[in-house]
Design a protein around this motif. Structure first.
Motif, PDB file in Angstrom:
ATOM      1  N   GLU A  36       0.833  -1.206   0.000  1.00 12.20           N
ATOM      2  CA  GLU A  36       0.000   0.000   0.000  1.00 12.20           C
ATOM      3  C   GLU A  36       0.867   1.255   0.000  1.00 12.20           C
ATOM      4  OE1 GLU A  36      -3.104   2.641  -0.049  1.00 12.20           O
ATOM      5  OE2 GLU A  36      -3.046   0.516  -0.574  1.00 12.20           O
ATOM      6  N   GLU A  37       1.913   1.250   0.811  1.00 10.97           N
ATOM      7  CA  GLU A  37       2.815   2.401   0.845  1.00 10.97           C
ATOM      8  C   GLU A  37       3.483   2.591  -0.517  1.00 10.97           C
ATOM      9  OE1 GLU A  37       6.832   3.946   3.174  1.00 10.97           O
ATOM     10  OE2 GLU A  37       5.765   2.195   3.933  1.00 10.97           O
ATOM     11  N   ASN A  38       3.882   1.502  -1.133  1.00  7.49           N
ATOM     12  CA  ASN A  38       4.510   1.559  -2.448  1.00  7.49           C
ATOM     13  C   ASN A  38       3.536   2.128  -3.480  1.00  7.49           C
ATOM     14  OD1 ASN A  38       6.522   1.131  -4.372  1.00  7.49           O
ATOM     15  ND2 ASN A  38       5.813  -0.934  -4.814  1.00  7.49           N
ATOM     16  N   ARG A  39       2.276   1.704  -3.414  1.00  5.09           N
ATOM     17  CA  ARG A  39       1.258   2.214  -4.340  1.00  5.09           C
ATOM     18  C   ARG A  39       1.086   3.724  -4.160  1.00  5.09           C
ATOM     19  NH1 ARG A  39      -3.776   3.799  -4.475  1.00  5.09           N
ATOM     20  NH2 ARG A  39      -4.071   3.549  -2.236  1.00  5.09           N
ATOM     21  N   GLN A  40       1.018   4.155  -2.908  1.00  6.22           N
ATOM     22  CA  GLN A  40       0.853   5.586  -2.633  1.00  6.22           C
ATOM     23  C   GLN A  40       2.073   6.379  -3.104  1.00  6.22           C
ATOM     24  OE1 GLN A  40       0.011   5.812   1.560  1.00  6.22           O
ATOM     25  NE2 GLN A  40      -2.106   5.160   1.314  1.00  6.22           N
ATOM     26  N   LEU A  41       3.253   5.832  -2.881  1.00  6.37           N
ATOM     27  CA  LEU A  41       4.473   6.525  -3.310  1.00  6.37           C
ATOM     28  C   LEU A  41       4.549   6.613  -4.835  1.00  6.37           C
ATOM     29  CD1 LEU A  41       7.063   5.076  -0.780  1.00  6.37           C
ATOM     30  CD2 LEU A  41       6.228   7.431  -0.891  1.00  6.37           C
ATOM     31  N   ARG A  42       4.110   5.570  -5.514  1.00  4.61           N
ATOM     32  CA  ARG A  42       4.099   5.614  -6.985  1.00  4.61           C
ATOM     33  C   ARG A  42       3.141   6.693  -7.491  1.00  4.61           C
ATOM     34  NH1 ARG A  42       6.556   1.247  -9.611  1.00  4.61           N
ATOM     35  NH2 ARG A  42       7.142  -0.434  -8.206  1.00  4.61           N
ATOM     36  N   MET A  43       1.988   6.800  -6.843  1.00  9.81           N
ATOM     37  CA  MET A  43       1.029   7.843  -7.237  1.00  9.81           C
ATOM     38  C   MET A  43       1.603   9.227  -6.963  1.00  9.81           C
ATOM     39  SD  MET A  43      -2.565   6.100  -5.973  1.00  9.81           S
ATOM     40  CE  MET A  43      -3.406   7.669  -6.008  1.00  9.81           C
ATOM     41  N   GLU A  44       2.236   9.394  -5.809  1.00 11.57           N
ATOM     42  CA  GLU A  44       2.854  10.674  -5.462  1.00 11.57           C
ATOM     43  C   GLU A  44       3.974  11.010  -6.438  1.00 11.57           C
ATOM     44  OE1 GLU A  44       5.350  12.612  -1.767  1.00 11.57           O
ATOM     45  OE2 GLU A  44       3.913  11.017  -1.325  1.00 11.57           O
ATOM     46  N   ALA A  46       4.268  10.035  -9.562  1.00 15.64           N
ATOM     47  CA  ALA A  46       3.672  10.409 -10.846  1.00 15.64           C
ATOM     48  C   ALA A  46       3.181  11.856 -10.807  1.00 15.64           C
ATOM     49  CB  ALA A  46       2.537   9.456 -11.196  1.00 15.64           C
ATOM     50  N   SER A  47       2.570  12.241  -9.699  1.00 16.59           N
ATOM     51  CA  SER A  47       2.071  13.610  -9.556  1.00 16.59           C
ATOM     52  C   SER A  47       3.222  14.615  -9.556  1.00 16.59           C
ATOM     53  CB  SER A  47       1.262  13.733  -8.269  1.00 16.59           C
ATOM     54  OG  SER A  47       0.863  15.057  -8.054  1.00 16.59           O
ATOM     55  N   VAL A  48       4.272  14.309  -8.822  1.00 17.60           N
ATOM     56  CA  VAL A  48       5.424  15.208  -8.753  1.00 17.60           C
ATOM     57  C   VAL A  48       6.113  15.293 -10.111  1.00 17.60           C
ATOM     58  CG1 VAL A  48       7.722  15.460  -7.735  1.00 17.60           C
ATOM     59  CG2 VAL A  48       5.778  14.935  -6.273  1.00 17.60           C
ATOM     60  N   GLN A  49       6.191  14.181 -10.822  1.00 11.57           N
ATOM     61  CA  GLN A  49       6.803  14.205 -12.147  1.00 11.57           C
ATOM     62  C   GLN A  49       5.985  15.067 -13.106  1.00 11.57           C
ATOM     63  OE1 GLN A  49       7.125   9.953 -12.835  1.00 11.57           O
ATOM     64  NE2 GLN A  49       9.326  10.002 -12.475  1.00 11.57           N
ATOM     65  N   GLN A  50       4.665  14.992 -12.991  1.00 12.40           N
ATOM     66  CA  GLN A  50       3.804  15.825 -13.833  1.00 12.40           C
ATOM     67  C   GLN A  50       4.001  17.307 -13.489  1.00 12.40           C
ATOM     68  OE1 GLN A  50      -0.351  14.923 -13.594  1.00 12.40           O
ATOM     69  NE2 GLN A  50      -0.907  16.329 -15.225  1.00 12.40           N
ATOM     70  N   ASP A  51       4.047  17.620 -12.196  1.00 12.07           N
ATOM     71  CA  ASP A  51       4.292  18.997 -11.766  1.00 12.07           C
ATOM     72  C   ASP A  51       5.636  19.490 -12.293  1.00 12.07           C
ATOM     73  OD1 ASP A  51       1.893  18.926 -10.408  1.00 12.07           O
ATOM     74  OD2 ASP A  51       2.810  18.742  -8.414  1.00 12.07           O
ATOM     75  N   ASN A  52       6.646  18.637 -12.201  1.00  5.96           N
ATOM     76  CA  ASN A  52       7.981  18.987 -12.664  1.00  5.96           C
ATOM     77  C   ASN A  52       7.973  19.273 -14.168  1.00  5.96           C
ATOM     78  OD1 ASN A  52      10.831  19.327 -12.320  1.00  5.96           O
ATOM     79  ND2 ASN A  52      11.127  17.312 -13.240  1.00  5.96           N
ATOM     80  N   SER A  53       7.268  18.454 -14.912  1.00  5.34           N
ATOM     81  CA  SER A  53       7.183  18.659 -16.358  1.00  5.34           C
ATOM     82  C   SER A  53       6.522  19.998 -16.676  1.00  5.34           C
ATOM     83  CB  SER A  53       6.390  17.508 -16.987  1.00  5.34           C
ATOM     84  OG  SER A  53       6.251  17.703 -18.369  1.00  5.34           O
ATOM     85  N   GLN A  54       5.462  20.325 -15.960  1.00  7.57           N
ATOM     86  CA  GLN A  54       4.779  21.606 -16.175  1.00  7.57           C
ATOM     87  C   GLN A  54       5.684  22.782 -15.825  1.00  7.57           C
ATOM     88  OE1 GLN A  54       1.239  21.150 -13.809  1.00  7.57           O
ATOM     89  NE2 GLN A  54       0.174  19.953 -15.369  1.00  7.57           N
ATOM     90  N   LEU A  55       6.431  22.647 -14.741  1.00  2.81           N
ATOM     91  CA  LEU A  55       7.345  23.727 -14.354  1.00  2.81           C
ATOM     92  C   LEU A  55       8.467  23.893 -15.377  1.00  2.81           C
ATOM     93  CD1 LEU A  55       7.556  23.125 -10.501  1.00  2.81           C
ATOM     94  CD2 LEU A  55       6.428  25.027 -11.680  1.00  2.81           C
ATOM     95  N   LEU A  56       8.976  22.791 -15.886  1.00  2.40           N
ATOM     96  CA  LEU A  56      10.012  22.882 -16.920  1.00  2.40           C
ATOM     97  C   LEU A  56       9.486  23.582 -18.167  1.00  2.40           C
ATOM     98  CD1 LEU A  56      11.750  19.387 -16.627  1.00  2.40           C
ATOM     99  CD2 LEU A  56      12.728  21.616 -16.053  1.00  2.40           C
ATOM    100  N   GLN A  57       8.237  23.316 -18.516  1.00  2.00           N
ATOM    101  CA  GLN A  57       7.627  23.978 -19.670  1.00  2.00           C
ATOM    102  C   GLN A  57       7.494  25.475 -19.407  1.00  2.00           C
ATOM    103  OE1 GLN A  57       7.010  22.790 -22.703  1.00  2.00           O
ATOM    104  NE2 GLN A  57       6.444  24.872 -23.262  1.00  2.00           N
ATOM    105  N   LYS A  58       7.090  25.840 -18.202  1.00  2.00           N
ATOM    106  CA  LYS A  58       6.969  27.260 -17.850  1.00  2.00           C
ATOM    107  C   LYS A  58       8.328  27.945 -17.896  1.00  2.00           C
ATOM    108  CE  LYS A  58       2.838  27.104 -14.943  1.00  2.00           C
ATOM    109  NZ  LYS A  58       2.286  27.361 -13.602  1.00  2.00           N
TER     110      LYS A  58
END
Length: 77
Positions: A36-44, A46-58
């Motif tokens: 369960e912890e691993n699942r939550q960390l994977r979701m987190e 993915a979210s951080v990677q998406q945020d990072n991608s958006q910031l790099l674009q900005k």
């Protein structure tokens, strides 16, 4: 070995089996918690990677805009 001798072994063996059963149950629970912890960390992640991608674009957009503004500055300044 007589029936009496066998009875002498069954008590300690039963206790050992009970301890092993408890350890197996504890390990199964720990395994489930870690999954369960691993699942939550994977979701987190993915979210951080998406945020990072958006910031790099900005940053890229801001950098391009800044270069355009610098090109518009007069050379005498």
């Amino acid at each position: 070995m007589t029936t009496q001798d066998f009875a002498d072994y069954s008590g300690p063996m039963e206790a050992e089996l009970n301890q092993l059963e408890e350890r197996i149950i504890a390990l199964a629970r720990l395994s489930q918690q870690l999954r369960e912890e691993n699942r939550q960390l994977r979701m987190e992640l993915a979210s951080v990677q998406q945020d990072n991608s958006q910031l790099l674009q900005k940053i890229s957009t801001a950098s391009q805009r800044l270069e355009q503004l610098i090109e518009q500055l007069p050379e005498d300044a």
